[in-house]
Every structure is written in C-alpha cells, then in structure tokens.
Design a protein around this motif. Structure first.
Motif, PDB file in Angstrom:
ATOM      1  N   HIS A   1     -25.111  40.457  -4.737  1.00  0.00           N
ATOM      2  CA  HIS A   1     -25.497  39.051  -4.631  1.00  0.00           C
ATOM      3  C   HIS A   1     -24.931  38.440  -3.342  1.00  0.00           C
ATOM      4  O   HIS A   1     -25.644  37.795  -2.572  1.00  0.00           O
ATOM      5  CB  HIS A   1     -24.986  38.303  -5.861  1.00  0.00           C
ATOM      6  CG  HIS A   1     -25.510  36.914  -5.997  1.00  0.00           C
ATOM      7  ND1 HIS A   1     -24.854  35.955  -6.742  1.00  0.00           N
ATOM      8  CD2 HIS A   1     -26.598  36.294  -5.484  1.00  0.00           C
ATOM      9  CE1 HIS A   1     -25.538  34.824  -6.689  1.00  0.00           C
ATOM     10  NE2 HIS A   1     -26.589  35.003  -5.934  1.00  0.00           N
ATOM     11  N   GLN A   2     -23.657  38.668  -3.097  1.00  0.00           N
ATOM     12  CA  GLN A   2     -23.016  38.126  -1.899  1.00  0.00           C
ATOM     13  C   GLN A   2     -23.654  38.668  -0.627  1.00  0.00           C
ATOM     14  O   GLN A   2     -23.875  37.922   0.340  1.00  0.00           O
ATOM     15  CB  GLN A   2     -21.517  38.453  -1.930  1.00  0.00           C
ATOM     16  CG  GLN A   2     -20.756  37.704  -3.010  1.00  0.00           C
ATOM     17  CD  GLN A   2     -19.394  38.307  -3.309  1.00  0.00           C
ATOM     18  OE1 GLN A   2     -18.932  39.221  -2.627  1.00  0.00           O
ATOM     19  NE2 GLN A   2     -18.755  37.804  -4.351  1.00  0.00           N
ATOM     20  N   ALA A   3     -23.974  39.957  -0.604  1.00  0.00           N
ATOM     21  CA  ALA A   3     -24.585  40.567   0.587  1.00  0.00           C
ATOM     22  C   ALA A   3     -25.963  39.978   0.867  1.00  0.00           C
ATOM     23  O   ALA A   3     -26.322  39.743   2.029  1.00  0.00           O
ATOM     24  CB  ALA A   3     -24.676  42.084   0.405  1.00  0.00           C
ATOM     25  N   LEU A   4     -26.737  39.729  -0.180  1.00  0.00           N
ATOM     26  CA  LEU A   4     -28.070  39.146   0.011  1.00  0.00           C
ATOM     27  C   LEU A   4     -27.988  37.705   0.502  1.00  0.00           C
ATOM     28  O   LEU A   4     -28.717  37.302   1.406  1.00  0.00           O
ATOM     29  CB  LEU A   4     -28.867  39.213  -1.295  1.00  0.00           C
ATOM     30  CG  LEU A   4     -29.356  40.594  -1.701  1.00  0.00           C
ATOM     31  CD1 LEU A   4     -29.883  40.576  -3.124  1.00  0.00           C
ATOM     32  CD2 LEU A   4     -30.431  41.095  -0.733  1.00  0.00           C
TER      33      LEU A   4
ATOM     34  N   ASP B   1     -40.223  39.233   0.435  1.00  0.00           N
ATOM     35  CA  ASP B   1     -39.863  40.603   0.800  1.00  0.00           C
ATOM     36  C   ASP B   1     -39.648  40.587   2.313  1.00  0.00           C
ATOM     37  O   ASP B   1     -40.565  40.319   3.078  1.00  0.00           O
ATOM     38  CB  ASP B   1     -41.004  41.541   0.404  1.00  0.00           C
ATOM     39  CG  ASP B   1     -40.724  43.001   0.753  1.00  0.00           C
ATOM     40  OD1 ASP B   1     -39.724  43.278   1.428  1.00  0.00           O
ATOM     41  OD2 ASP B   1     -41.534  43.853   0.356  1.00  0.00           O
ATOM     42  N   ASP B   2     -38.428  40.852   2.744  1.00  0.00           N
ATOM     43  CA  ASP B   2     -38.067  40.690   4.145  1.00  0.00           C
ATOM     44  C   ASP B   2     -37.208  41.870   4.595  1.00  0.00           C
ATOM     45  O   ASP B   2     -36.412  42.399   3.802  1.00  0.00           O
ATOM     46  CB  ASP B   2     -37.290  39.375   4.302  1.00  0.00           C
ATOM     47  CG  ASP B   2     -36.848  39.111   5.713  1.00  0.00           C
ATOM     48  OD1 ASP B   2     -37.642  38.571   6.490  1.00  0.00           O
ATOM     49  OD2 ASP B   2     -35.682  39.456   6.036  1.00  0.00           O
ATOM     50  N   LEU B   3     -37.339  42.269   5.857  1.00  0.00           N
ATOM     51  CA  LEU B   3     -36.562  43.402   6.377  1.00  0.00           C
ATOM     52  C   LEU B   3     -35.063  43.146   6.319  1.00  0.00           C
ATOM     53  O   LEU B   3     -34.281  44.059   6.068  1.00  0.00           O
ATOM     54  CB  LEU B   3     -36.982  43.706   7.819  1.00  0.00           C
ATOM     55  CG  LEU B   3     -38.283  44.485   7.988  1.00  0.00           C
ATOM     56  CD1 LEU B   3     -38.593  44.668   9.464  1.00  0.00           C
ATOM     57  CD2 LEU B   3     -38.207  45.830   7.279  1.00  0.00           C
ATOM     58  N   GLY B   4     -34.645  41.899   6.523  1.00  0.00           N
ATOM     59  CA  GLY B   4     -33.217  41.579   6.452  1.00  0.00           C
ATOM     60  C   GLY B   4     -32.646  41.859   5.074  1.00  0.00           C
ATOM     61  O   GLY B   4     -31.543  42.419   4.933  1.00  0.00           O
ATOM     62  N   PHE B   5     -33.394  41.485   4.025  1.00  0.00           N
ATOM     63  CA  PHE B   5     -32.958  41.759   2.657  1.00  0.00           C
ATOM     64  C   PHE B   5     -32.951  43.262   2.384  1.00  0.00           C
ATOM     65  O   PHE B   5     -32.014  43.800   1.797  1.00  0.00           O
ATOM     66  CB  PHE B   5     -33.861  41.056   1.642  1.00  0.00           C
ATOM     67  CG  PHE B   5     -33.799  39.547   1.696  1.00  0.00           C
ATOM     68  CD1 PHE B   5     -32.599  38.885   1.890  1.00  0.00           C
ATOM     69  CD2 PHE B   5     -34.948  38.802   1.551  1.00  0.00           C
ATOM     70  CE1 PHE B   5     -32.541  37.501   1.927  1.00  0.00           C
ATOM     71  CE2 PHE B   5     -34.907  37.410   1.582  1.00  0.00           C
ATOM     72  CZ  PHE B   5     -33.700  36.762   1.774  1.00  0.00           C
TER      73      PHE B   5
ATOM     74  N   GLN C   1     -30.215  48.428   1.363  1.00  0.00           N
ATOM     75  CA  GLN C   1     -30.060  49.848   1.684  1.00  0.00           C
ATOM     76  C   GLN C   1     -28.646  50.149   2.187  1.00  0.00           C
ATOM     77  O   GLN C   1     -28.096  51.210   1.892  1.00  0.00           O
ATOM     78  CB  GLN C   1     -31.137  50.276   2.677  1.00  0.00           C
ATOM     79  CG  GLN C   1     -32.506  50.311   2.020  1.00  0.00           C
ATOM     80  CD  GLN C   1     -33.670  50.476   2.974  1.00  0.00           C
ATOM     81  OE1 GLN C   1     -33.531  50.287   4.181  1.00  0.00           O
ATOM     82  NE2 GLN C   1     -34.834  50.832   2.434  1.00  0.00           N
ATOM     83  N   ALA C   2     -28.039  49.196   2.893  1.00  0.00           N
ATOM     84  CA  ALA C   2     -26.668  49.381   3.370  1.00  0.00           C
ATOM     85  C   ALA C   2     -25.677  49.473   2.207  1.00  0.00           C
ATOM     86  O   ALA C   2     -24.618  50.085   2.331  1.00  0.00           O
ATOM     87  CB  ALA C   2     -26.272  48.241   4.307  1.00  0.00           C
TER      88      ALA C   2
END
Length: 195
Positions: free
Chosen positions: A57-60, A141-145, A150-151
């Motif tokens: 949650h924090q990472a997103l 849906d976004d590449l940043g998310f 994935q990280a």
C-alpha cells in the motif's frame, strides 16, 4: 493452527472462510491483474498476504504526485455494526510525507481492521484504494504502479482476489477505536456528504 494474533502478529482485515465461518486456508497471493471496469477504463487489482499489505500500500501511494487527497470511508462501527450508509471523511492538499506517516502510524486501523476503506488520490487524478476486504486497487492501469508492484515481487498473473471468494469474514480490533479517533484529529478529517 495458530492465528496471526496468537503468533504475535496482527490479524488480517478480512479472511476467506467456509460456509460455517471457519478459515478455509486461502492466503491472497502476491499478484496483480488488469481489470476493465464500467466506463471502459482499466484498473489494477492487487492481492497480497496480510503481512505485506501495508508495505505494498505504501509503495503504491508513493507513486502518486502530491498534493494528495485522503479519503477515509467508515463502513462499520465496531460496537453497533455495519452503518446503514458509509461515512466519508476527507483531507485535501496533504503532503506525500504526511500520508506516508499516516499509513505507517495507523497500520493497525488501516491494514488490519475491516471497518474502513482508504482512498488516496494524486494531483493527476490517479488513485489507490484499499477496501475493507484487504484488496488494493490502482486507478488507472499505469506503468508507474506496475513498476512499483514488480519491484516488490508481485507477479502480473491471473488470480482469485479476496473480493472474489465465496465467503469472507471481516475482522475488527478494539484497539483500533483509539487509532480511528486519533487519525481523525491528526489529519483534521472533515465529514463529507456525497451528493
């Protein structure tokens, strides 16, 4: 079999159960998938075990561009039960650092108690939603998310998320009552009546 509380951890916001209400052994996978929703746009549906929910949650939320809007949706009063209509409390123009602190400091309430949903919206209109069942959604849906997920080791695979289970039991913590009160004060949350 020990529960999360007996093992020294915090229980999940919600748990998949069988028809009798006993835990059925389902653990949400570390996974995400794209889902087309009404209106034709795509969101990400994110699943994670309870012990990783706060970190994911924090990472997103860290992907969102500030200033941020923070919406706390109270679904249930622990003592009286489900509310006839959810209550909405909002704070606007919140710094990214302040929201990160809230997600860290109020994790018992936000990530382990099923009374609430949390919506955080960025300056560009993208948002992260944490539902009372412990499911996360990223709009759009976004590449940043996707990169953030994935990280953290989440896989882009088809999976069954908690909101697709037949029976789900939401849990409540009496200790989270004080956290809820303090969160309202700390963020100066204002009651918002949706039109």
């Amino acid at each position: 079999m020990k529960t999360a509380q007996q093992a020294g951890g915090l229980p999940p916001k919600a748990q998949s159960v069988d028809r009798s209400g006993a835990p059925d052994g389902y653990i949400p996978p570390m996974a995400f998938k794209a889902q087309v929703v009404q209106g034709g746009f795509t969101r990400l549906v994110i699943s994670t075990p309870s012990n990783r929910l706060a970190l994911v949650h924090q990472a997103l939320v860290a992907v969102l561009r500030p200033p941020l809007k923070f919406l706390y949706v109270r679904m249930t009063d622990r003592q009286t039960g489900q509310l006839p209509k959810p209550e909405h409390y909002v704070a606007v123009d919140v710094t990214a650092e302040r929201v990160a602190g809230v997600l860290r400091d109020y994790t018992q309430l936000l990530h382990h108690d099923g009374r609430c949903q949390v919506w955080v919206r960025g300056a560009d209109g993208d948002q992260i939603v944490l539902e009372e069942l412990g499911c996360l959604y990223a709009y759009p849906d976004d590449l940043g998310f996707r990169d953030a997920l994935q990280a953290m080791g989440l896989l882009d695979v088809a999976h069954q998320s908690m909101d697709e289970r037949d029976f789900v039991k939401v849990g409540f913590l009496s200790e989270a009552d004080a956290e809820e009160e303090k969160l309202m004060q700390d963020l100066s949350l204002t009651r918002w009546e949706r039109g």
